[in-house]
Design a protein around this motif. Structure first.
Motif, PDB file in Angstrom:
ATOM      1  N   ASP A  73       0.853  -1.187   0.000  1.00 22.90           N
ATOM      2  CA  ASP A  73       0.000   0.000   0.000  1.00 22.90           C
ATOM      3  C   ASP A  73       0.893   1.243   0.000  1.00 22.90           C
ATOM      4  O   ASP A  73       1.191   1.822   1.043  1.00 22.90           O
ATOM      5  N   ARG A  74       1.308   1.674  -1.189  1.00 21.33           N
ATOM      6  CA  ARG A  74       2.232   2.794  -1.298  1.00 21.33           C
ATOM      7  C   ARG A  74       1.541   4.140  -1.108  1.00 21.33           C
ATOM      8  O   ARG A  74       2.211   5.160  -0.963  1.00 21.33           O
ATOM      9  N   THR A  76      -0.622   4.732   1.463  1.00 24.52           N
ATOM     10  CA  THR A  76      -0.581   4.966   2.906  1.00 24.52           C
ATOM     11  C   THR A  76       0.821   5.353   3.368  1.00 24.52           C
ATOM     12  O   THR A  76       0.999   6.279   4.166  1.00 24.52           O
ATOM     13  N   PRO A  81       5.670   0.704   2.834  1.00 27.41           N
ATOM     14  CA  PRO A  81       4.250   0.407   2.605  1.00 27.41           C
ATOM     15  C   PRO A  81       3.798  -0.857   3.334  1.00 27.41           C
ATOM     16  O   PRO A  81       4.469  -1.891   3.262  1.00 27.41           O
ATOM     17  N   LEU A  84      -1.614  -4.302   1.528  1.00 23.75           N
ATOM     18  CA  LEU A  84      -2.899  -3.721   1.157  1.00 23.75           C
ATOM     19  C   LEU A  84      -4.011  -4.739   1.399  1.00 23.75           C
ATOM     20  O   LEU A  84      -4.020  -5.806   0.773  1.00 23.75           O
ATOM     21  N   THR A 102      -6.564 -10.132   4.988  1.00 21.07           N
ATOM     22  CA  THR A 102      -5.296  -9.523   5.371  1.00 21.07           C
ATOM     23  C   THR A 102      -4.254 -10.630   5.505  1.00 21.07           C
ATOM     24  O   THR A 102      -4.603 -11.817   5.555  1.00 21.07           O
ATOM     25  N   HIS A 291     -12.658  -0.148  -4.450  1.00 14.66           N
ATOM     26  CA  HIS A 291     -12.367   0.472  -3.162  1.00 14.66           C
ATOM     27  C   HIS A 291     -13.598   0.378  -2.270  1.00 14.66           C
ATOM     28  O   HIS A 291     -14.687   0.026  -2.718  1.00 14.66           O
ATOM     29  N   VAL A 332     -10.252   1.524   2.323  1.00 12.69           N
ATOM     30  CA  VAL A 332      -9.467   0.415   1.786  1.00 12.69           C
ATOM     31  C   VAL A 332      -9.663   0.334   0.291  1.00 12.69           C
ATOM     32  O   VAL A 332     -10.776   0.462  -0.211  1.00 12.69           O
ATOM     33  N   LEU A 333      -8.560   0.131  -0.424  1.00 11.89           N
ATOM     34  CA  LEU A 333      -8.646  -0.013  -1.877  1.00 11.89           C
ATOM     35  C   LEU A 333      -9.015  -1.433  -2.239  1.00 11.89           C
ATOM     36  O   LEU A 333      -8.738  -2.355  -1.504  1.00 11.89           O
TER      37      LEU A 333
END
Length: 333
Positions: A73-74, A76, A81, A84, A102, A291, A332-333
């Motif tokens: 997750d670049r 955030t 990162p 994600l 997750t 998302h 969240v994407l």
């Protein structure tokens, strides 16, 4: 290969195979993804949608979705990162269940519901009235006082001790008569109220309005039924997201406090009832293509919990307060 080189979808214990795919579809460039542009160019601003289908010889009883590789997750944190998360929702049997995958919990399992509406509801021990300890003590005291008075009357020629014994016995009898003999333990009422309140929200897992009402009727009755439907449904509608309806992901109870229950006679039948104050936080998520958005509200309400011919129900109530909470976790994407 990315999706199916490993057992991504397992149906009734066997990895699913023979997938057929549709042509991928790309959305318009998303300004929210601009931090990815320096490294990925225009590819970093677009999201792709793939659909895969498979045929089954019989209806699935259990489906497990497992995600093996999580992208960084670049957005955030460009320098360090985190993984994600992958969010989604499954629609089956008229129900919508949201889920999040997750690295700590990379799999989600759906199981077919074989019973009726009640199979999805939280259960609780039926509140049962018990004799109050003070009532037991008064009974023993009255018995001892009457026995002592009788012995004094037979063995003593003095009238004063006998009169005193009679006075004590009459006093204890009067107190015993005016004291409620039974009560329902507070923890039992609290457990029932908490389960019924949780089931109010579980009713909104269904997509059909009539089914939502039928499920709500297992926890709420009377005019409160319409009030609960309107209040909860309105709170789940995210107007800033085009009116999309969020799906409840968690309920956190901060307090379920019943008042002393009373025994009232309704239609010739004695029924227990208690006012219960409930304080809770509800979290929900609405998922779009690529998302999802999350929200949380903190609530306070006062409900009348009553014993009815169909079981325990909330029959009256007032939603006192609703305060939106700021979520520290990003969309969240």
């Amino acid at each position: 290969d990315f999706l199916f080189a490993k057992a991504t979808v397992v149906i009734d214990g066997a990895p699913a195979s023979l997938w057929t795919g549709t042509s991928p579809i790309a959305n318009h460039p998303d300004p929210a993804l601009l931090p990815l542009f320096p490294n990925a160019g225009m590819r970093g601003l677009r999201k792709w949608r793939f659909e895969f289908r498979t045929q089954l010889s019989q209806p699935a009883q259990q489906v497990t979705l497992r995600w093996h590789d999580f992208a960084p997750d670049r957005i955030t944190d460009p320098l360090d990162p985190p993984p994600l998360p992958v969010t989604g929702e499954i629609q089956a049997q008229g129900l919508v269940d949201p889920f999040m995958l997750t690295p700590a919990e990379p799999a989600y399992t759906w199981s077919r519901v074989s019973g009726g509406l009640g199979d999805r509801l939280a259960t609780y021990p039926i509140p049962t009235a018990v004799t109050k300890p003070i009532s037991i003590a008064l009974r023993y005291g009255l018995g001892a006082s009457m026995l002592a008075t009788l012995l004094l009357w037979r063995c003593s020629t003095r009238r004063l001790p006998v009169a005193a014994g009679l006075s004590v016995s009459l006093g204890l009898a009067l107190i015993l008569f005016q004291t409620p003999q039974r009560e329902i333990p507070t923890e039992q009422l609290s457990a029932a109220a908490k389960a019924l309140h949780l089931n109010m929200y579980r009713a909104f897992d269904y997509t059909d309005r009539d089914t939502v009402y039928d499920s709500l009727a297992l926890s709420v009755e009377g005019e409160l039924l319409d009030t609960v439907y309107e209040e909860i449904f309105a709170s789940l509608v995210m107007r800033d997201e085009g009116g999309a309806v969020a799906r409840v992901t968690s309920i956190t109870h901060h307090g379920v406090t019943p008042n002393t229950p009373t025994l009232l006679t309704r239609e010739g039948t004695p029924r227990w009832s208690s006012m219960v104050r409930v304080q809770w936080t509800v979290r929900g998520r609405v998922t779009h293509w690529g998302h999802s958005h999350q929200r949380a509200d903190r609530w306070s309400a006062l409900f009348l919990l009553q014993e009815t011919s169909d079981g325990w129900r909330f029959t009256e109530g007032v939603f006192e307060e609703r305060i939106p909470e700021d979520l520290e976790i990003p969309d969240v994407l």
